[in-house]
Design a protein around this motif. Structure first.
Motif, mmCIF file in Angstrom:
data_model
loop_
_atom_site.group_PDB
_atom_site.id
_atom_site.type_symbol
_atom_site.label_atom_id
_atom_site.label_comp_id
_atom_site.label_asym_id
_atom_site.label_seq_id
_atom_site.Cartn_x
_atom_site.Cartn_y
_atom_site.Cartn_z
ATOM 1 N N TYR A 139 0.801 -1.221 0.000
ATOM 2 C CA TYR A 139 0.000 0.000 0.000
ATOM 3 C C TYR A 139 0.839 1.278 0.000
ATOM 4 C CZ TYR A 139 -4.161 -2.874 0.973
ATOM 5 O OH TYR A 139 -5.173 -3.788 0.893
ATOM 6 N N PRO A 140 1.915 1.363 0.798
ATOM 7 C CA PRO A 140 2.679 2.623 0.823
ATOM 8 C C PRO A 140 3.206 3.053 -0.537
ATOM 9 C CG PRO A 140 3.274 1.256 2.693
ATOM 10 C CD PRO A 140 2.409 0.411 1.808
ATOM 11 N N ARG A 141 3.387 2.143 -1.467
ATOM 12 C CA ARG A 141 3.882 2.505 -2.795
ATOM 13 C C ARG A 141 2.903 3.377 -3.564
ATOM 14 N NH1 ARG A 141 5.769 -3.526 -4.906
ATOM 15 N NH2 ARG A 141 6.995 -4.116 -3.054
ATOM 16 N N TYR A 142 1.630 3.295 -3.216
ATOM 17 C CA TYR A 142 0.595 3.987 -3.981
ATOM 18 C C TYR A 142 -0.083 5.110 -3.198
ATOM 19 C CZ TYR A 142 1.161 -0.366 -6.603
ATOM 20 O OH TYR A 142 1.692 -1.432 -7.294
ATOM 21 N N LEU A 143 0.441 5.444 -2.036
ATOM 22 C CA LEU A 143 -0.202 6.457 -1.200
ATOM 23 C C LEU A 143 0.350 7.853 -1.475
ATOM 24 C CD1 LEU A 143 -0.251 4.564 2.228
ATOM 25 C CD2 LEU A 143 -2.248 5.135 0.823
ATOM 26 N N LEU A 156 -5.652 8.994 8.121
ATOM 27 C CA LEU A 156 -6.159 8.827 6.769
ATOM 28 C C LEU A 156 -5.102 9.248 5.767
ATOM 29 C CD1 LEU A 156 -9.632 9.752 5.350
ATOM 30 C CD2 LEU A 156 -7.574 10.526 4.172
ATOM 31 N N ARG A 157 -4.857 8.376 4.776
ATOM 32 C CA ARG A 157 -3.983 8.703 3.652
ATOM 33 C C ARG A 157 -4.676 8.276 2.377
ATOM 34 N NH1 ARG A 157 2.174 6.933 4.333
ATOM 35 N NH2 ARG A 157 2.272 8.230 2.440
ATOM 36 N N ALA A 158 -4.654 9.159 1.382
ATOM 37 C CA ALA A 158 -5.333 8.880 0.115
ATOM 38 C C ALA A 158 -4.403 8.117 -0.826
ATOM 39 C CB ALA A 158 -5.783 10.186 -0.530
ATOM 40 N N PHE A 159 -4.972 7.212 -1.606
ATOM 41 C CA PHE A 159 -4.225 6.551 -2.672
ATOM 42 C C PHE A 159 -4.151 7.497 -3.877
ATOM 43 C CE2 PHE A 159 -5.543 2.761 -0.278
ATOM 44 C CZ PHE A 159 -4.363 2.037 -0.265
ATOM 45 N N ARG A 160 -3.034 7.440 -4.585
ATOM 46 C CA ARG A 160 -2.844 8.306 -5.742
ATOM 47 C C ARG A 160 -3.819 7.933 -6.856
ATOM 48 N NH1 ARG A 160 2.512 6.862 -4.942
ATOM 49 N NH2 ARG A 160 2.483 5.683 -6.917
ATOM 50 N N ASP A 161 -4.286 8.935 -7.565
ATOM 51 C CA ASP A 161 -5.122 8.690 -8.737
ATOM 52 C C ASP A 161 -4.295 7.958 -9.788
ATOM 53 O OD1 ASP A 161 -7.232 9.968 -7.545
ATOM 54 O OD2 ASP A 161 -6.792 11.921 -8.470
ATOM 55 N N GLY A 162 -4.901 7.012 -10.471
ATOM 56 C CA GLY A 162 -4.206 6.228 -11.476
ATOM 57 C C GLY A 162 -3.526 5.001 -10.921
ATOM 58 N N SER A 163 -3.461 4.872 -9.603
ATOM 59 C CA SER A 163 -2.893 3.679 -8.978
ATOM 60 C C SER A 163 -3.945 2.577 -8.937
ATOM 61 C CB SER A 163 -2.402 4.004 -7.566
ATOM 62 O OG SER A 163 -3.509 4.186 -6.690
ATOM 63 N N PRO A 164 -3.553 1.340 -8.629
ATOM 64 C CA PRO A 164 -4.557 0.259 -8.538
ATOM 65 C C PRO A 164 -5.647 0.541 -7.514
ATOM 66 C CG PRO A 164 -2.341 -0.653 -8.606
ATOM 67 C CD PRO A 164 -2.185 0.818 -8.445
ATOM 68 N N TYR A 165 -5.403 1.464 -6.603
ATOM 69 C CA TYR A 165 -6.387 1.772 -5.557
ATOM 70 C C TYR A 165 -6.896 3.207 -5.683
ATOM 71 C CZ TYR A 165 -3.853 -2.275 -3.778
ATOM 72 O OH TYR A 165 -3.239 -3.500 -3.660
ATOM 73 N N GLY A 166 -6.812 3.774 -6.879
ATOM 74 C CA GLY A 166 -7.276 5.137 -7.086
ATOM 75 C C GLY A 166 -8.730 5.316 -6.669
ATOM 76 N N MET A 178 -6.428 -1.240 13.539
ATOM 77 C CA MET A 178 -7.414 -1.067 12.479
ATOM 78 C C MET A 178 -6.697 -0.704 11.191
ATOM 79 S SD MET A 178 -10.472 -0.556 11.025
ATOM 80 C CE MET A 178 -11.824 -0.233 12.156
ATOM 81 N N VAL A 179 -6.932 -1.450 10.159
ATOM 82 C CA VAL A 179 -6.464 -1.127 8.809
ATOM 83 C C VAL A 179 -7.648 -1.337 7.882
ATOM 84 C CG1 VAL A 179 -4.887 -1.672 6.933
ATOM 85 C CG2 VAL A 179 -4.091 -1.831 9.301
ATOM 86 N N ALA A 180 -8.086 -0.270 7.224
ATOM 87 C CA ALA A 180 -9.250 -0.359 6.345
ATOM 88 C C ALA A 180 -8.989 0.413 5.068
ATOM 89 C CB ALA A 180 -10.496 0.179 7.048
ATOM 90 N N ARG A 181 -9.353 -0.174 3.959
ATOM 91 C CA ARG A 181 -9.280 0.487 2.660
ATOM 92 C C ARG A 181 -10.701 0.845 2.269
ATOM 93 N NH1 ARG A 181 -7.455 -3.521 -0.959
ATOM 94 N NH2 ARG A 181 -9.198 -3.151 -2.387
ATOM 95 N N CYS A 182 -10.966 2.131 2.036
ATOM 96 C CA CYS A 182 -12.339 2.590 1.863
ATOM 97 C C CYS A 182 -12.505 3.378 0.578
ATOM 98 C CB CYS A 182 -12.757 3.480 3.038
ATOM 99 S SG CYS A 182 -12.585 2.708 4.665
#
Length: 233
Positions: A139-143, A156-166, A178-182
């Motif tokens: 996850y840190p690679r795309y944050l 809270l940290r946002a995933f970069r746009d265009g990443s697999p988790y955009g 707690m670790v949650a991807r939302c």
């Protein structure tokens, strides 16, 4: 004529003599059958619910004890080894919900769950990357570099746009863990996914993002469900 009359007179009693014992025997037999049938007729009522309250299932070689009525897909409602089992519970009570009316029992419930429901999927991981390792190394690679921390300790940290988790955010807390991807709220409410591993199975929890306003209660609910579902070990 006298001889014929005499013969006929003798035969008539013989016929009645044979008929009466036969008729009496039939009557007695019929009465006996009736009595026996009445005595043996079942007085119990069949149990409408033939499923046991809980099912022992093995997912990834790990034993779980799941409530039968919590299983969302009908073909998964059996004991023994399974590749995946999908469950639903009411929140915050964690009770088993009543079956949905006018819905196919063979299909999962609607994609957007009711606000009072938490879903958990048990699936065999087959030695894929563990959820905690994924959170630390992948996850840190795309944050995004920026982060925000609330007063309640949730970061809270946002995933970069265009990443697999955009379009998603990562929310992390240390105590309780707690670790949650939302996903973010759009036309539909945002949903969160939180994973944890128990031996050969991964538990994936899904719940509305709005619940993170009380994230400690959500973390506690996931801990309780993990403990309740786990079989003897």
């Amino acid at each position: 004529m006298t001889l014929l009359a005499t013969r006929h007179g003798r035969r008539a009693p013989r016929r009645h003599g044979h008929f009466l014992p036969i008729a009496s025997g039939c009557a007695v037999a019929a009465a006996a059958v009736t009595v026996v049938a009445w005595l043996l007729w079942p007085t119990w009522e069949p149990d409408k619910s033939i499923d046991p309250a809980r099912l022992p299932v093995s997912v990834g070689g790990t034993l779980f004890n799941v409530p039968t009525k919590a299983v969302r897909i009908k073909v998964q409602r059996h004991s023994g080894p399974q590749e995946r089992v999908d469950l639903g519970f009411l929140y915050p009570s964690l009770q088993v919900p009543e079956p949905a009316k006018h819905a196919s029992a063979d299909a999962p419930e609607q994609a957007v769950p009711p606000i009072d429901r938490i879903f958990v999927s048990l699936s065999a991981h087959h030695d894929t990357l563990a959820p905690d390792i994924r959170a630390r190394t992948i996850y840190p690679r795309y944050l995004e570099k920026a982060s925000s921390q609330g007063d309640d300790g949730l970061v809270l940290r946002a995933f970069r746009d265009g990443s697999p988790y955009g379009g998603e955010d990562l929310l992390v807390a240390a105590s309780p863990a707690m670790v949650a991807r939302c996903t973010r709220d759009t036309a539909t409410p945002g949903m969160c996914l939180s994973e944890r591993r128990i031996d050969g199975a991964d538990l994936t929890f899904r719940f509305p993002r709005s619940w993170l306003a009380q994230w400690r209660e959500v973390a506690d609910a996931m801990d309780r469900l993990s403990e309740q579902l786990r079989g003897p070990h």
